[in-house]
Design a protein around this motif. Sequence first.
Motif, PDB file in Angstrom:
ATOM      1  N   VAL A   5       0.237   2.077  -2.176  1.00 52.22           N
ATOM      2  CA  VAL A   5       1.549   1.788  -2.328  1.00 52.22           C
ATOM      3  C   VAL A   5       1.521   0.769  -3.501  1.00 52.22           C
ATOM      4  O   VAL A   5       1.167  -0.562  -3.032  1.00 52.22           O
ATOM      5  N   LYS A  31       4.007  -0.867  -5.622  1.00 47.20           N
ATOM      6  CA  LYS A  31       5.257  -1.629  -5.790  1.00 47.20           C
ATOM      7  C   LYS A  31       4.948  -2.994  -6.031  1.00 47.20           C
ATOM      8  O   LYS A  31       4.357  -3.281  -5.281  1.00 47.20           O
ATOM      9  N   ASN A  56       8.407   2.562  -4.799  1.00 45.67           N
ATOM     10  CA  ASN A  56       9.795   2.721  -4.220  1.00 45.67           C
ATOM     11  C   ASN A  56      11.130   2.523  -5.148  1.00 45.67           C
ATOM     12  O   ASN A  56      12.231   2.742  -4.659  1.00 45.67           O
ATOM     13  N   ILE A  68       8.416   6.914  -2.760  1.00 51.21           N
ATOM     14  CA  ILE A  68       8.558   6.506  -1.155  1.00 51.21           C
ATOM     15  C   ILE A  68       9.804   5.877  -0.679  1.00 51.21           C
ATOM     16  O   ILE A  68      10.058   5.704   0.336  1.00 51.21           O
ATOM     17  N   MET A  80       8.237  12.631   6.860  1.00 55.01           N
ATOM     18  CA  MET A  80       7.992  11.194   6.684  1.00 55.01           C
ATOM     19  C   MET A  80       8.701  10.494   7.567  1.00 55.01           C
ATOM     20  O   MET A  80       9.961  10.769   7.859  1.00 55.01           O
ATOM     21  N   MET A  95       9.081   5.959   9.131  1.00 54.93           N
ATOM     22  CA  MET A  95       8.532   4.596   9.223  1.00 54.93           C
ATOM     23  C   MET A  95       8.771   4.116  10.869  1.00 54.93           C
ATOM     24  O   MET A  95       9.872   4.174  11.113  1.00 54.93           O
ATOM     25  N   MET A 136       1.260   2.437   7.590  1.00 51.13           N
ATOM     26  CA  MET A 136       1.402   1.491   6.656  1.00 51.13           C
ATOM     27  C   MET A 136       0.191   0.499   6.895  1.00 51.13           C
ATOM     28  O   MET A 136      -0.376   0.778   7.809  1.00 51.13           O
ATOM     29  N   ILE A 175      -0.298   2.677   2.153  1.00 51.56           N
ATOM     30  CA  ILE A 175      -0.838   1.394   2.413  1.00 51.56           C
ATOM     31  C   ILE A 175      -0.601   0.530   1.049  1.00 51.56           C
ATOM     32  O   ILE A 175      -1.102   1.086  -0.056  1.00 51.56           O
ATOM     33  N   SER A 213       0.002  -3.690   1.005  1.00 51.07           N
ATOM     34  CA  SER A 213      -0.601  -5.138   1.125  1.00 51.07           C
ATOM     35  C   SER A 213      -1.939  -4.906   1.610  1.00 51.07           C
ATOM     36  O   SER A 213      -2.977  -5.812   0.949  1.00 51.07           O
ATOM     37  N   ARG A 240       2.562  -9.077  -1.501  1.00 53.67           N
ATOM     38  CA  ARG A 240       3.426  -8.478  -2.868  1.00 53.67           C
ATOM     39  C   ARG A 240       4.055  -9.749  -3.237  1.00 53.67           C
ATOM     40  O   ARG A 240       4.163 -10.788  -2.357  1.00 53.67           O
TER      41      ARG A 240
HETATM   42  C1  LIG Z   1       6.090  -0.986   0.988  1.00 54.04           C
HETATM   43  C2  LIG Z   1       6.088   0.288   1.666  1.00 54.04           C
HETATM   44  C3  LIG Z   1       4.723   0.808   2.196  1.00 54.04           C
HETATM   45  C4  LIG Z   1       3.672  -0.165   2.340  1.00 54.04           C
HETATM   46  O1  LIG Z   1       3.647  -1.340   3.068  1.00 54.04           O
HETATM   47  P1  LIG Z   1       2.382  -2.351   3.458  1.00 54.04           P
HETATM   48  O2  LIG Z   1       2.784  -3.043   4.448  1.00 54.04           O
HETATM   49  O3  LIG Z   1       2.101  -3.091   2.041  1.00 54.04           O
HETATM   50  O4  LIG Z   1       1.099  -1.339   3.358  1.00 54.04           O
HETATM   51  C5  LIG Z   1       4.945   2.187   2.899  1.00 54.04           C
HETATM   52  N1  LIG Z   1       5.935   2.786   3.016  1.00 54.04           N
HETATM   53  C6  LIG Z   1       6.988   2.502   2.394  1.00 54.04           C
HETATM   54  C7  LIG Z   1       8.263   3.303   2.338  1.00 54.04           C
HETATM   55  C8  LIG Z   1       7.232   1.218   1.698  1.00 54.04           C
HETATM   56  O5  LIG Z   1       8.354   0.942   0.994  1.00 54.04           O
END
Ligand SMILES: *Cc1c(COP(=O)(O)O)cnc(C)c1O
Length: 223
Positions: free
Chosen positions: A23, A25, A46, A67, A151, A153, A195, A212, A214, A220
């Motif tokens: 990831v 971003k 993202n 994502i 998917m 979170m 993540m 993944i 950070s 970030r």
């Molecule tokens: C930013 C983000 C991640 C990664 O997050 P980290 O904690 O930095 O690994 C994963 N999934 C989505 C949807 C995100 O926006």
Amino acid sequence: MNITAFEEIKYELNQHKARLVAVSKTQSIEKIAALYHAGQRIFGENKVQEMCDKQSVLPNNIEWHLIGHLQRNKVKYIAPFVSMIHSVDSMKLLQEINKQALNNNRIIACLLQFHIAQEETKFGLNEAEASQLLQSPTFLEMKNIAICGVMGMATNTNNKALIKQEFMQLQSIFDSLKIQHFKNDSRFKEISMGMSSDYKIALQCGSTLVRIGSKLFGERNYE
Ligand SMILES: *Cc1c(COP(=O)(O)O)cnc(C)c1O
């Protein structure tokens, strides 16, 4: 960029036959290029504008995964190149992706995003909404999208038991959709979950794609 973390994560993912979405971003082109040269090919962003800017200057064989929440009026900008959209949460969005994929003579891989966390702010479908979508004639006529999995979170918490419960819920949603709607469709095989903070739990619960940021790139900087 943290090469040691990259090697460690790759080793763990290999044992579970899962793949890494790096990831990127807010991260610089230089950092992304360094990870690319270390062998990474899948990157996740993202925001549409940021993804387009990076795609235009980085190597063509990168697979770009969107994502984050996607607005319908922005689908056209990523449709020419995006490899997978993880965040499909409505029929209207799916229709627009199908339309723009057709315009580009492509089939775009999509994941259905589910709301599994306790937080109210996170986007996503529930199982009933997904079933309704997948049975509708509008969906069944779409030729330029491929639903490749789900998917989700987990809640942003230190409570590992809660995170595990939410990931198990996503795994069970995947299983029931597979049986009900994708029995003979080998493309439906991905569970995008995990993540930096919770990917080890996600791997135990059957994740096939971990996202993944950070842990690979460092914290970030949102300036
Ligand atoms: C930013 C983000 C991640 C990664 O997050 P980290 O904690 O930095 O690994 C994963 N999934 C989505 C949807 C995100 O926006």
